[in-house]
Design an enzyme around this catalytic site. Structure first.
Site, PDB file in Angstrom:
ATOM      1  N   SER A   1     -16.977  41.456  11.437  1.00 25.88           N
ATOM      2  CA  SER A   1     -17.601  41.954  10.210  1.00 25.88           C
ATOM      3  C   SER A   1     -19.006  42.461  10.488  1.00 25.88           C
ATOM      4  O   SER A   1     -19.707  41.948  11.374  1.00 25.88           O
ATOM      5  CB  SER A   1     -17.665  40.824   9.172  1.00 25.88           C
ATOM      6  OG  SER A   1     -18.510  41.149   8.094  1.00 25.88           O
TER       7      SER A   1
ATOM      8  N   TYR B   1     -20.189  32.614   6.370  1.00 23.22           N
ATOM      9  CA  TYR B   1     -19.108  33.556   6.678  1.00 23.22           C
ATOM     10  C   TYR B   1     -19.448  34.350   7.938  1.00 23.22           C
ATOM     11  O   TYR B   1     -18.639  34.461   8.872  1.00 23.22           O
ATOM     12  CB  TYR B   1     -18.887  34.498   5.501  1.00 23.22           C
ATOM     13  CG  TYR B   1     -18.042  35.708   5.830  1.00 23.22           C
ATOM     14  CD1 TYR B   1     -16.690  35.577   6.123  1.00 23.22           C
ATOM     15  CD2 TYR B   1     -18.596  36.987   5.865  1.00 23.22           C
ATOM     16  CE1 TYR B   1     -15.908  36.683   6.439  1.00 23.22           C
ATOM     17  CE2 TYR B   1     -17.827  38.093   6.171  1.00 23.22           C
ATOM     18  CZ  TYR B   1     -16.487  37.939   6.465  1.00 23.22           C
ATOM     19  OH  TYR B   1     -15.722  39.035   6.779  1.00 23.22           O
TER      20      TYR B   1
END
Length: 339
Positions: free
Chosen positions: A130, A155
């Site tokens: 990501s 995350y």
């Protein structure tokens, strides 16, 4: 139809759905894995899955990647030479509320996938990372040559951990692995927890759009078809190990057969501009609620994709105006909203 089967985890997810369709169109068989969890409305995942299952080239396995024994059995049964790992717990803000879900799915689950690849004949593992791994970085555009050691959300920390875990397996077992740092993916069949969907929902329902940093944020919105194109171009390009006499590797490559790429649009968009395009396509005005930056968010994302372009010829082709038009056309149809 090709005899080659590709295993796609998270196949009923947003990117997994589009990727599976593209692979089958190209003649591959797809073994799709998903647990159909309720992080967002499972009916949307089921609707995607129904479309995929209509193609005889698609095999669906309802499995949880965090279940070690079941995942090992699936890898042993299908022995796919290419694995594209897109499953995992997504979302920056949810990681503030439920970090254990990220540890379970993104760390334990990814370990199970790595072990499956190691033991069952995988010749190339591609996995979703990501843009969030760039965290506190302020230099734009974000380059894979940059250090990514300061994540600002849990995350992001789990995604960076995935990159390091993958490197260790690549080094230890000479397993070719490619990590893919996605940048704000949007488009038809998108995730309801992401900005484009949230904004559209708010405009249609007459609710305020929450614009953080008082609307002064930029995101490198990347249309899902462009993301899929980038993935497909890398399938048959497993990274090679460097020889002893070759130049020392940088942060995105290694002496091991391991490589990291950004997949983004290479053009950040101001959120206010995105809202204006949504208003135009929906024919309604947005109510804007201007808020400070929440914990875990960054002010801007911007992908440097020079290495991906150099290695594969990839260039994103979908302008934000076109992408939003196509997203809203699907959104209207899916929610049965008239023009």
């Amino acid at each position: 139809m090709s005899d080659q089967a590709i295993l796609v985890t998270g196949a009923a997810g947003f990117i997994g759905f589009h990727l599976s369709q593209r692979l089958m169109k190209a003649g591959y068989r797809v073994v799709g894995v998903d647990n159909l969890n309720d992080y967002y409305d499972p009916s949307l995942k089921q609707a995607r899955l129904d479309i995929l299952r209509a193609d005889p080239a698609f095999t669906f396995l309802k499995l949880d990647i965090a279940d070690r024994e079941i995942i090992d059995l699936a890898f042993a049964a299908y022995k796919c030479e290419v694995v594209i790992h897109l499953a995992g717990q997504a979302g920056v803000r949810y990681s503030l509320e439920n970090p254990h879900a990220y540890a379970r799915d993104n760390l334990v689950g990814f370990t199970n996938v790595l072990e499956g690849c190691r033991h069952h004949g995988c010749r190339h593992l591609l996995f979703a990372s990501s843009s969030s791994v760039y965290g506190g970085n302020t230099k734009l555009p974000f380059s894979t040559a940059d250090s990514v050691d300061h994540p600002v959300s849990f995350y992001a920390a789990t995604k960076r951990a995935n990159e390091l875990m993958a490197h260790s397996y690549s080094h230890l077992y000479r397993l070719p692995i490619t990590g893919l740092r996605f940048f704000t993916v949007y488009g038809p069949w998108g995730r309801p927890d992401m900005a484009m969907f949230l904004f559209a929902n708010a405009i249609v329902s007459g609710q305020p759009i929450r614009l953080f940093n008082h609307g002064n944020m930029k995101r490198d919105f990347t249309y899902v078809d462009d993301v899929v194109e980038g993935i497909v171009r890398l399938i048959d390009r497993p990274p090679a190990a460097r020889g002893a006499g070759e130049p020392a590797p940088g942060p995105a490559d290694s002496f091991a057969p391991w490589k990291i790429y950004n997949i983004g649009n290479n053009r950040p968009e101001e959120l206010m501009h995105v809202v204006a395009l949504l208003e135009k396509e929906l024919g309604r005005s947005a109510i804007k609620e201007l808020l400070p930056v929440p914990p875990g968010d960054v002010l801007a994302t911007f992908a440097d994709i020079d290495d991906l372009t150099r290695d594969t010829g990839f260039r994103p082709v979908t302008a934000i105006e076109t992408g939003i038009r196509q997203f809203i056309a699907w959104y209207r149809e899916y929610h049965r909203i008239g023009g």
